[in-house]
Design a protein around this motif. Structure first.
Motif, PDB file in Angstrom:
ATOM      1  N   ILE A 186       6.193 -27.173  44.271  1.00 37.86           N
ATOM      2  CA  ILE A 186       6.995 -27.535  45.191  1.00 37.86           C
ATOM      3  C   ILE A 186       7.580 -26.511  45.937  1.00 37.86           C
ATOM      4  O   ILE A 186       7.483 -26.721  47.256  1.00 37.86           O
ATOM      5  N   GLN A 187       8.011 -25.362  45.416  1.00 36.90           N
ATOM      6  CA  GLN A 187       8.344 -24.172  46.303  1.00 36.90           C
ATOM      7  C   GLN A 187       7.494 -23.926  47.177  1.00 36.90           C
ATOM      8  O   GLN A 187       7.478 -23.347  48.330  1.00 36.90           O
ATOM      9  N   LYS A 188       5.993 -23.803  46.578  1.00 41.45           N
ATOM     10  CA  LYS A 188       4.895 -23.348  47.584  1.00 41.45           C
ATOM     11  C   LYS A 188       4.492 -24.176  48.619  1.00 41.45           C
ATOM     12  O   LYS A 188       4.447 -23.696  50.006  1.00 41.45           O
ATOM     13  N   GLN A 189       4.655 -25.650  48.358  1.00 41.33           N
ATOM     14  CA  GLN A 189       4.495 -26.431  49.599  1.00 41.33           C
ATOM     15  C   GLN A 189       5.471 -26.320  50.536  1.00 41.33           C
ATOM     16  O   GLN A 189       5.396 -26.375  51.744  1.00 41.33           O
ATOM     17  N   GLU A 190       6.910 -26.301  50.073  1.00 42.05           N
ATOM     18  CA  GLU A 190       7.851 -26.103  50.875  1.00 42.05           C
ATOM     19  C   GLU A 190       7.949 -24.946  51.711  1.00 42.05           C
ATOM     20  O   GLU A 190       8.220 -24.840  53.074  1.00 42.05           O
ATOM     21  N   TYR A 191       7.609 -23.988  51.193  1.00 43.50           N
ATOM     22  CA  TYR A 191       7.554 -22.450  51.905  1.00 43.50           C
ATOM     23  C   TYR A 191       6.429 -22.554  52.691  1.00 43.50           C
ATOM     24  O   TYR A 191       6.705 -22.230  54.020  1.00 43.50           O
ATOM     25  N   GLN A 192       5.270 -22.938  52.541  1.00 41.71           N
ATOM     26  CA  GLN A 192       4.343 -22.953  53.506  1.00 41.71           C
ATOM     27  C   GLN A 192       4.488 -23.862  54.862  1.00 41.71           C
ATOM     28  O   GLN A 192       4.295 -23.330  55.985  1.00 41.71           O
ATOM     29  N   GLU A 193       5.096 -24.903  54.417  1.00 38.75           N
ATOM     30  CA  GLU A 193       5.605 -25.813  55.660  1.00 38.75           C
ATOM     31  C   GLU A 193       6.561 -25.129  56.497  1.00 38.75           C
ATOM     32  O   GLU A 193       6.702 -25.577  57.532  1.00 38.75           O
ATOM     33  N   TRP A 194       7.633 -24.764  55.864  1.00 41.32           N
ATOM     34  CA  TRP A 194       8.402 -24.007  56.507  1.00 41.32           C
ATOM     35  C   TRP A 194       8.106 -22.875  57.519  1.00 41.32           C
ATOM     36  O   TRP A 194       8.402 -22.736  58.425  1.00 41.32           O
ATOM     37  N   VAL A 195       7.257 -22.052  56.750  1.00 38.77           N
ATOM     38  CA  VAL A 195       6.594 -20.807  57.650  1.00 38.77           C
ATOM     39  C   VAL A 195       5.764 -21.281  58.966  1.00 38.77           C
ATOM     40  O   VAL A 195       6.049 -20.869  59.931  1.00 38.77           O
ATOM     41  N   MET A 196       5.119 -22.415  58.593  1.00 39.01           N
ATOM     42  CA  MET A 196       4.520 -22.983  59.839  1.00 39.01           C
ATOM     43  C   MET A 196       5.482 -23.557  61.009  1.00 39.01           C
ATOM     44  O   MET A 196       5.109 -23.531  62.226  1.00 39.01           O
ATOM     45  N   LYS A 197       6.369 -24.228  60.616  1.00 37.12           N
ATOM     46  CA  LYS A 197       7.454 -24.849  61.283  1.00 37.12           C
ATOM     47  C   LYS A 197       8.211 -23.702  61.912  1.00 37.12           C
ATOM     48  O   LYS A 197       8.529 -23.790  63.082  1.00 37.12           O
ATOM     49  N   LEU A 198       8.696 -22.607  61.244  1.00 35.74           N
ATOM     50  CA  LEU A 198       9.343 -21.492  61.734  1.00 35.74           C
ATOM     51  C   LEU A 198       8.211 -20.952  62.847  1.00 35.74           C
ATOM     52  O   LEU A 198       8.924 -20.557  63.981  1.00 35.74           O
ATOM     53  N   HIS A 199       7.015 -20.850  62.902  1.00 40.31           N
ATOM     54  CA  HIS A 199       6.061 -20.276  63.743  1.00 40.31           C
ATOM     55  C   HIS A 199       6.207 -21.071  65.002  1.00 40.31           C
ATOM     56  O   HIS A 199       6.283 -20.574  66.185  1.00 40.31           O
TER      57      HIS A 199
END
Length: 582
Positions: free
Chosen positions: A249-262
């Motif tokens: 769950i952390q990996k999925q949330e982190y990757q989605e958050w990074v793409m959103k931040l970009h």
């Protein structure tokens, strides 16, 4: 101008159609010849004249066209059946080759003319032919090929690399540390629950042992021990499943958050991107800070050197001699978040770069994470979620499949080859492979990738056996040759910092005396020096950092003896001071 442009276009179109006609005709002729059976063959007579002394001889051989045999085979049969003299052998073969080539071209030309005639008569649609030819050309030519769409991993890697080199790096590190703290607290809960279970089981076992021989027998003790083992397995599996779910769950949330931040950074009107992620302090305290300081003090024992190696073109390298535990390069400190972020920043900045960091881990011949240093390493790697690469267990499963496939290929090749006498070493090696094809051999290594370790991106799991603890290994030992192959991989895959166990062991034992340590260090120093000089031919001469690691339990006196040995072997660069008298 418009008329002229149309004329030029018509000229190229006409040339294109003319070329397409000939290509179609030739292809159709070849296709027709391939589809022909024996009833459509044409018989032609090959005539060869030669003199044998005063006799004038004539050889006539009927050949079937299209000719589908090998010329050398036909030539050999003619020489044998007709008893042709050996002095005309080469002349016969040359004439035969020329005849077959000439008559084959004649057949191709005749059939191509027939195909062109059908094209001219309108029996074949020329538009269909040109469209098929244009489609085939565009599909087989690189400049007309559609570019491959980047995968999700490639998109995420490029986005992360861009963000980590931007002011958003602090935000990324804070988020990573917050995830690390939550996983660490979960691991602490797991360890506490396992400890309580073991204490409770120890009390139960003591009571059972007290009743042994009175009201209970050996079978009862075995039953209780089996129940305790099953209970531990159930609890460990429960926590392993929970940790896997949390990290996923952390990996999925982190990757989605990074793409959103970009995406948000691309929008200058968005004002929410500057919000900092606060790290929960959890159980941070003075004791933890003291432990972190003690750890840093213990690892202060190191020496650094600068050397220049090379026959003609000298290359500068950095050498370090360090006294530390090998897993200290992988561990994150649960306390002192600022120190963690400093180490993580350097690792994160070079994650997608040409300056990767590698570590050599000495393991046994089994590809798993169930015992010894492999289990400790797997435990460390699970303490922090890997947001970029698969979990270490998944990587080991893939490696195990590769090893099985490689062993199967090796066994099949050995069965195909004829029996040959082998020396004793090869026989022992084959016995090892036959006993368990899933194991690797001493000197072989496998590689795992990580983005969640403190100071390492790549881990080389080098297989060694008990022979490394003896004092009589040579430069041809599998462990030494494994180091050479590891350094070669470093040159070909942009690994510029590599940490090597200097004594080829991670822990000291009684037989490792001072002479043993000095002899082993001298051997490894000299071999690594030779391998580094080879690097110039491998990578063209790139500056690298090689860290020699000795166990934490080694004495300071021994450490400084090794430190004095290093510049003598590598001839460390030193400044020369010149003075002049007036």
């Amino acid at each position: 101008m418009f008329f002229s442009f149309m004329s030029v276009s018509s000229f190229f179109l006409t040339a294109f159609l003319f070329e397409a006609k000939h290509i179609y005709a030739l292809g159709n002729a070849v296709k027709m010849r391939k589809n022909k059976g024996k009833t459509n063959t044409i018989e032609k007579e090959f005539v060869f004249e030669f003199k044998a002394g005063e006799n004038h001889c004539v050889l006539k051989v009927p050949l079937q066209f299209p000719f589908n045999e090998h010329v050398s085979d036909l030539h050999g049969r003619i020489m044998l059946l007709h008893k042709i003299p050996c002095f005309v052998e080469n002349d016969l073969k040359n004439r035969l080759v020329s005849f077959i080539e000439r008559e084959t071209l004649v057949d191709y030309d005749r059939e191509a003319e027939a195909a062109l005639q059908r094209l001219t008569n309108g029996e074949v649609d020329i538009n269909k032919v040109t469209n098929s030819w244009a489609k085939a050309y565009s599909e087989t030519t690189l400049e007309h090929a559609c570019p491959e769409e980047p995968s999700w991993d490639e998109d995420f890697a490029s986005v992360y690399h861009e963000l980590i080199h931007s002011p958003a790096s602090e935000t990324l590190l804070n988020l990573e540390h917050s995830y690390f703290v939550s996983v660490s607290e979960l691991i602490s809960e797991r360890d506490m629950e396992l400890k309580k279970l073991q204490e409770r089981q120890a009390v139960e076992m003591d009571k059972v042992m007290q009743e042994l021989g009175k009201t209970l027998c050996d079978q009862d003790v075995n039953t209780v021990a089996a129940q305790h083992f099953d209970a531990q397995q159930v609890l460990e599996n429960k926590w392993a499943s929970e940790l896997k779910q949390v990290t996923g769950i952390q990996k999925q949330e982190y990757q989605e958050w990074v793409m959103k931040l970009h995406r948000d950074l691309q929008n200058p009107n968005n004002s929410t991107i500057n919000e900092e992620i606060k790290v929960q302090p959890g159980q941070l305290g003075e004791a933890g800070e003291a432990g972190a300081r003690l750890f840093e003090e213990q690892r202060q024992l190191e020496e650094s050197f600068t050397i220049h190696l090379g026959a003609q073109l000298k290359t500068m390298h950095n050498l370090r001699l360090m006294r530390s535990d090998v897993l200290d390069f992988c561990k994150h400190r649960r306390h002192s978040s600022s120190g963690v972020k400093l180490r993580r920043l350097q690792t994160a900045l070079s994650l997608y770069s040409t300056s990767l960091c590698g570590l050599v881990l000495l393991v046994d011949n089994r590809v798993n994470s169930y015992s010894g240093i492999k289990r400790d390493f797997a435990t460390v790697s699970r303490e922090c979620t890997d947001f970029h690469f698969p979990r270490v267990d998944e990587q080991l499963d893939i490696i195990q499949q590769v090893v099985l496939y490689a062993r199967a290929q090796h066994s099949s090749k050995q069965r195909e080859q004829p029996e040959m006498p082998r020396n004793g070493g090869s026989e022992d090696k084959n016995k090892i492979i036959d006993r368990n094809s899933s194991n690797i051999l001493p000197g072989e290594f496998y590689i795992t990738r990580h983005s969640n370790l403190s100071e390492v991106h790549i881990v080389f799991h080098l297989c060694v056996d008990d022979n490394v603890r003896s004092g009589n290994i040579t430069a041809r030992d599998p462990a030494i040759m494994g180091l050479r192959n590891i350094l070669k991989v470093c040159c070909t895959h942009d690994i510029t910092t590599i940490t090597i166990p200097l004594l080829l062991v991670h822990d000291m034992s009684e037989e490792m005396t001072i002479p043993w340590c000095l002899k082993r260090a001298e051997l490894v120093f000299k071999c690594v020096k030779g391998f580094m000089m080879e690097m110039a031919s491998w990578d063209g001469g790139i500056s690298r950092t090689v860290q020699f690691l000795v166990p934490q339990s080694i004495s300071e006196e021994m450490f400084y003896q090794l430190s004095n040995m290093l510049p003598q072997i590598f001839r460390v660069s030193s400044t020369l001071t010149l003075t002049s008298k007036r």
